[in-house]
Design a protein around this motif. Structure first.
Motif, short mmCIF file in Angstrom:
data_model
loop_
_atom_site.label_atom_id
_atom_site.label_comp_id
_atom_site.label_asym_id
_atom_site.label_seq_id
_atom_site.Cartn_x
_atom_site.Cartn_y
_atom_site.Cartn_z
N UNK A 174 0.83 -1.21 0.00
CA UNK A 174 0.00 0.00 0.00
C UNK A 174 0.86 1.26 0.00
N UNK A 175 2.18 1.10 0.21
CA UNK A 175 3.09 2.24 0.10
C UNK A 175 3.03 2.87 -1.28
N UNK A 176 2.53 2.11 -2.25
CA UNK A 176 2.41 2.63 -3.61
C UNK A 176 1.56 3.90 -3.65
N UNK A 177 0.57 4.01 -2.75
CA UNK A 177 -0.34 5.17 -2.78
C UNK A 177 0.41 6.48 -2.62
N UNK A 178 1.47 6.47 -1.84
CA UNK A 178 2.23 7.68 -1.61
C UNK A 178 3.29 7.96 -2.65
N UNK A 179 3.39 7.10 -3.68
CA UNK A 179 4.45 7.24 -4.68
C UNK A 179 3.92 7.55 -6.07
N UNK A 180 2.59 7.74 -6.17
CA UNK A 180 1.95 8.10 -7.44
C UNK A 180 1.63 9.58 -7.42
N UNK A 181 1.84 10.25 -8.52
CA UNK A 181 1.50 11.67 -8.63
C UNK A 181 0.03 11.86 -8.26
N UNK A 195 -1.98 14.19 -8.62
CA UNK A 195 -2.79 14.87 -9.62
C UNK A 195 -3.28 13.93 -10.71
N UNK A 196 -2.72 12.70 -10.78
CA UNK A 196 -3.08 11.78 -11.85
C UNK A 196 -3.97 10.64 -11.38
N UNK A 197 -4.41 10.68 -10.11
CA UNK A 197 -5.24 9.61 -9.58
C UNK A 197 -6.66 9.72 -10.12
N UNK A 198 -7.39 8.57 -10.21
CA UNK A 198 -6.95 7.21 -9.91
C UNK A 198 -6.16 6.60 -11.07
N UNK A 199 -5.32 5.59 -10.75
CA UNK A 199 -4.54 4.91 -11.77
C UNK A 199 -4.66 3.41 -11.57
N UNK A 200 -4.40 2.66 -12.65
CA UNK A 200 -4.30 1.20 -12.59
C UNK A 200 -2.97 0.81 -13.21
N UNK A 201 -2.14 0.12 -12.44
CA UNK A 201 -0.79 -0.24 -12.87
C UNK A 201 -0.64 -1.75 -12.91
N UNK A 209 7.19 8.08 -8.45
CA UNK A 209 8.46 8.38 -7.80
C UNK A 209 8.73 7.21 -6.85
N UNK A 210 9.22 6.09 -7.39
CA UNK A 210 9.24 4.85 -6.61
C UNK A 210 10.38 4.78 -5.60
N UNK A 211 10.09 4.13 -4.50
CA UNK A 211 11.11 3.72 -3.53
C UNK A 211 10.62 2.45 -2.88
N UNK A 212 11.54 1.65 -2.35
CA UNK A 212 11.22 0.33 -1.82
C UNK A 212 10.04 0.43 -0.85
#
Length: 830
Positions: free
Chosen positions: A557-564, A566-572, A643-646
């Motif tokens: 769920x850390x992914x939520x804080x690494x997506x821009x 302004x571009x939400x919602x997204x599907x990756x 802006x990914x990080x582990x």
């Protein structure tokens, strides 16, 4: 190695490797360079079993055809960085090497050390000698006996040890016999020193001799050993040693002390293993002796947590002089904190600039952030939080004046304090619910915004979440801040299930035409998942078969804080993987996180195995589908979104040609390469616009039954496999063979328990030969697994044209797939 001499850097140490072409094993022609290569390959599994144990070395500088040097003491030529411990003997003190790291192991290989022998005990972190953490029995065949006789004695010994609450693990010694290891420590109510363990082993050996006098002897006398197996119990003596698991043997052929499965001991052709065979097994099965490591004892030492606390407070103490400031410096003893919920404190700090210090008790310290604007009170307005050094727990009650001129000089008062409930704690995200008598309960999230280096690495945001304890959601509030938010959770869930990932088609390198029109990505060995990110707090993970994986992998769920935002919602689109210590995906490790739904089970597994998410495509951005855009545009979009990080990663696409990509994949020990046509749109189906090129043959299979083991008929010995007939499960399943290797003993028991609740009377597949059906236990064909195999061949007793997989090795379950997803990807299609 082409050169006979090289200078290499290993773990930060410079080593000069010489005479790399010297033959150390005459019968096989194995050179020193090949020995060093083997040690590098098995270091991840060898080192844990040898670490912190005083090692005795056997060296053959001129190869095993020359003189052997037996060495205990380190000499003046030993590099000063080699870890060592001293043992006082009757007449002298010897410094022994500790084989704790790859650099030391490489140095030993350079000195032609072929055998490493270690005792059953370790040195503790303070240098104290600990009680033994394992029991060992050396089953040594006399003249006229061999490995089959040792295997029989091993099975008898296993029954006794299991009756004592111990689980033994077999190792073919690389010489003539078999070693049995059993972990001590956790299963025992009392602690045993070496003399006590040796006495227990001696009694066990005597009992085996009395019960089986025709085959077992416990006396060392050679005159009594003709046609029998000596159960050597003496290696539990504190001064005795045993060949270390995965160590080479100094014989004509380079045999290895190799861990084995109990199923293998039933094989009448059981033989010692070569280095190449051991490396292949480790790559396929991992460390079969891993459960043995659970026996390590540290009861009389400072705990690892306590030592970590001292290290965490180094920065705090370095900035303060206890003679000049009234601030606490932490306890001087190892007393445990009182049980209960963890605490928090917020201190108002009138230093050079007014701010509030927000501190959470975690891992023995107060993890701290400075809040220039204090705690946020509006979910729409986040505040800056700058992480500072950890503080001792005693700081939670500190109020007073820090003298002017000292670090943090100024007045400190407690603004709020209490306990908190922890929901999530990662390096990049913390979610807690604070509870205090004065200001009540509130739920806060801390999200790191800075990178892992640079001036902003300690910058976080502190956020008051929309969902608050004991309060309904604000009127009209949506889960997503985006104007394109979905109308409700039901619609979101339906969309999740409707989405399916694009699948690649299995191919060979020669099938790739017009290579300049393709790009290449490394193939990750894990579970495929689509990540639906609705807002700054909500991530849903959906498998390729539509299963919700969110609760199973909460750290993602850390992914939520690494997506821009302004571009939400997204599907990756991406792959969930479990990385080993070298950063490579390990499908066996990932199995430990699969099929878990209960929070307690997930937390327990997560403490052992962390997972990461490798992202490689995007299906939606701003709530709009982008699947009709070409791959190159989607890739650019993906890179701009993240802006990914582990534990979230965006692996690079490969710029070179296919041959270079495949070489890189092999070097990294990855599964293979995925070739993607640059112009390809995203099709939610299997397509030849994406091709997967693997280094070894793999096949997903449907499990239709199991056969019991020969040594223990109540436990699974092999699984019976099937695949969809003519490529469509609606046409039924056809039998493709059995798999009996690649399992740990624990996995065999767990699989047996799981399958016993799925029994049926008839086989769920056609074409099962009589010899495989004779003692089969059939199960409902709904579970999917994965195996590697050598090739396809016509099965004995099968109808013409029916083919079986040869030399199958179990890789693990595929909980992300159903029988409908299984596709025959090799020559077995015909």
């Amino acid at each position: 190695m082409a050169s006979t001499q090289q200078t290499v850097m290993v773990d930060g140490h410079r080593l000069r490797l010489s005479n790399l072409d010297k033959v150390l094993f005459p019968a096989s022609g194995t050179t020193k360079g090949e020995v060093l290569h083997y040690l590098t390959q098995v270091a991840p599994v060898l080192l844990p079993h040898a670490a912190n144990r005083p090692a005795t070395r056997k060296r053959w500088p001129d190869g095993t055809g020359g003189q052997m040097f037996f060495q205990k003491n380190l000499d003046a030529s030993t590099p000063d960085w080699v870890k060592r411990r001293s043992i006082q003997h009757r007449t002298s003190a010897n410094d022994y090497v500790l084989v704790n790291d790859l650099a030391t192991l490489t140095w030993l290989g350079q000195t032609a050390t072929l055998e490493l022998h270690t005792p059953q005990w370790q040195f503790g972190r303070t240098g104290a000698r600990l009680d033994p953490d394992r029991l060992v029995l050396d089953l040594d065949p006399g003249p006229g006996a061999g490995l089959p006789e040792c295997a029989q004695v091993a099975r008898w010994a296993r029954e006794i040890l299991q009756g004592m609450g111990l689980e033994p693990y077999p190792v073919t010694s690389g010489s003539k016999g078999i070693h049995l290891y059993a972990a001590l420590g956790k299963a025992q109510d009392t602690r045993l020193d070496s003399d006590a363990v040796s006495a227990v082993a001696h009694e066990l050996a005597r009992y085996l001799e009395s019960e089986h006098p025709d085959l077992v002897v416990s006396d060392m006398s050679k005159s009594l050993r003709q046609g029998k197996v000596l159960v050597d119990w003496s290696q539990n003596n504190g001064s005795k040693t045993t060949i270390a698991p995965y160590s080479l043997r100094g014989r004509d052929q380079p045999w290895v002390a190799a861990p084995r499965t109990w199923e293998e001991l039933d094989d009448p052709d059981l033989a010692q293993l070569t280095p190449d065979e051991v490396v292949a097994r480790v790559e396929a099965d991992g460390d079969l002796l891993a459960p043995l490591l659970e026996g390590h004892l540290s009861a009389l030492e400072p705990t690892p947590e306590r030592l970590a606390t001292f290290q965490k407070l180094e920065n705090y103490r370095a900035k303060r002089d206890p003679t000049k400031t009234p601030e606490p410096f932490g306890p001087d003893s190892d007393d445990a904190r009182a049980a209960g919920e963890p605490t928090f404190v917020i201190q108002e700090h009138h230093a050079r600039r007014l701010h509030w210090d927000f501190r959470l008790e975690h891992d023995g310290v107060l993890v701290s952030w400075a809040l220039p604007r204090g705690e946020p009170t509006d979910p729409a307005k986040n505040h800056l939080a700058v992480q500072t050094e950890d503080h001792p727990l005693e700081y939670g009650s500190f109020e007073g004046t820090i003298p002017s001129g000292e670090y943090g000089g100024g007045e400190v008062t407690i603004w709020d304090s209490g306990t908190y409930e922890l929901e999530k704690w990662r390096d990049d995200e913390v979610i807690v619910t604070l509870r205090s008598a004065e200001r009540g309960a509130r739920r806060l999230a801390l999200i790191r915004t800075g990178g892992r280096d640079g001036d902003a690495e300690n910058n976080w945001l502190i956020h008051l979440t929309k969902a608050q304890p004991g309060a309904p959601a604000p009127p009209g509030a949506a889960r997503s801040p985006s104007k394109k938010a979905l109308s409700g959770q039901k619609a979101s869930t339906q969309r999740d299930k409707a989405r399916r990932p694009m699948l690649a088609t299995n191919a060979a390198p020669g099938e790739l035409v017009e290579p300049e029109g393709w790009t290449f990505e490394m193939k990750w060995d894990g579970f495929r998942a689509l990540a639906h990110v609705e807002d700054l707090e909500t991530v849903r993970l959906v498998s390729r078969s539509g299963q919700d994986l969110t609760v199973t992998f909460p750290e993602l769920s850390a992914l939520a804080g690494q997506v821009d935002p302004a571009r939400l919602p997204v599907v990756l689109d991406g792959e969930i993987v479990a990385l080993d210590r070298d950063g490579r995906p390990d499908f066996r490790r990932l199995q430990q996180r699969a099929n878990l739904r209960k929070e307690r089970d997930v937390a327990r597994a997560r403490a052992r195995v962390q997972v990461d998410l490798m992202l490689f495509d995007v299906l939606e951005a701003d709530g709009h589908s982008v699947t009709d855009q070409p791959y190159t545009e989607r890739r650019e979009l993906l890179e701009s979104l993240l802006t990914p990080s582990a534990p979230i990663h965006l692996p690079p696409a490969f710029d070179g040609d296919l041959d270079s990509a495949m070489r890189t994949s092999r070097t990294l020990r990855l599964e293979g390469v995925v070739a993607k046509r640059r112009t390809s749109t995203y099709a939610e189906r299997r397509s030849r616009e994406w091709l997967k090129l693997k280094h070894s043959a793999m096949q997903e299979v449907v499990i239709v039954g199991w056969r019991p083991g020969r040594a223990n008929t109540s436990v699974m010995g092999s699984l019976l496999m099937a695949v969809p007939d003519d490529g469509d499960v609606r046409d039924g399943l056809r039998y493709v063979g059995r798999v009996g290797t690649g399992f740990t003993e624990r996995e065999r028991r767990e699989i047996t328990t799981r399958l016993q609740g799925m029994e049926r009377k008839t086989p769920g597949a056609s074409g099962v030969p009589a010899e495989d059906a004779s003692d089969a236990r059939w199960v409902t064909p709904k579970l999917v697994g994965e195996v590697t195999y050598a090739d396809w061949a016509e099965g004995s007793g099968s109808a013409s044209g029916e083919r079986r997989m040869r030399h199958s090795v179990w890789r693990g379950w595929r909980p992300d797939k159903s029988p409908e997803d299984v596709l025959v990807e090799g020559p077995g299609q015909g």
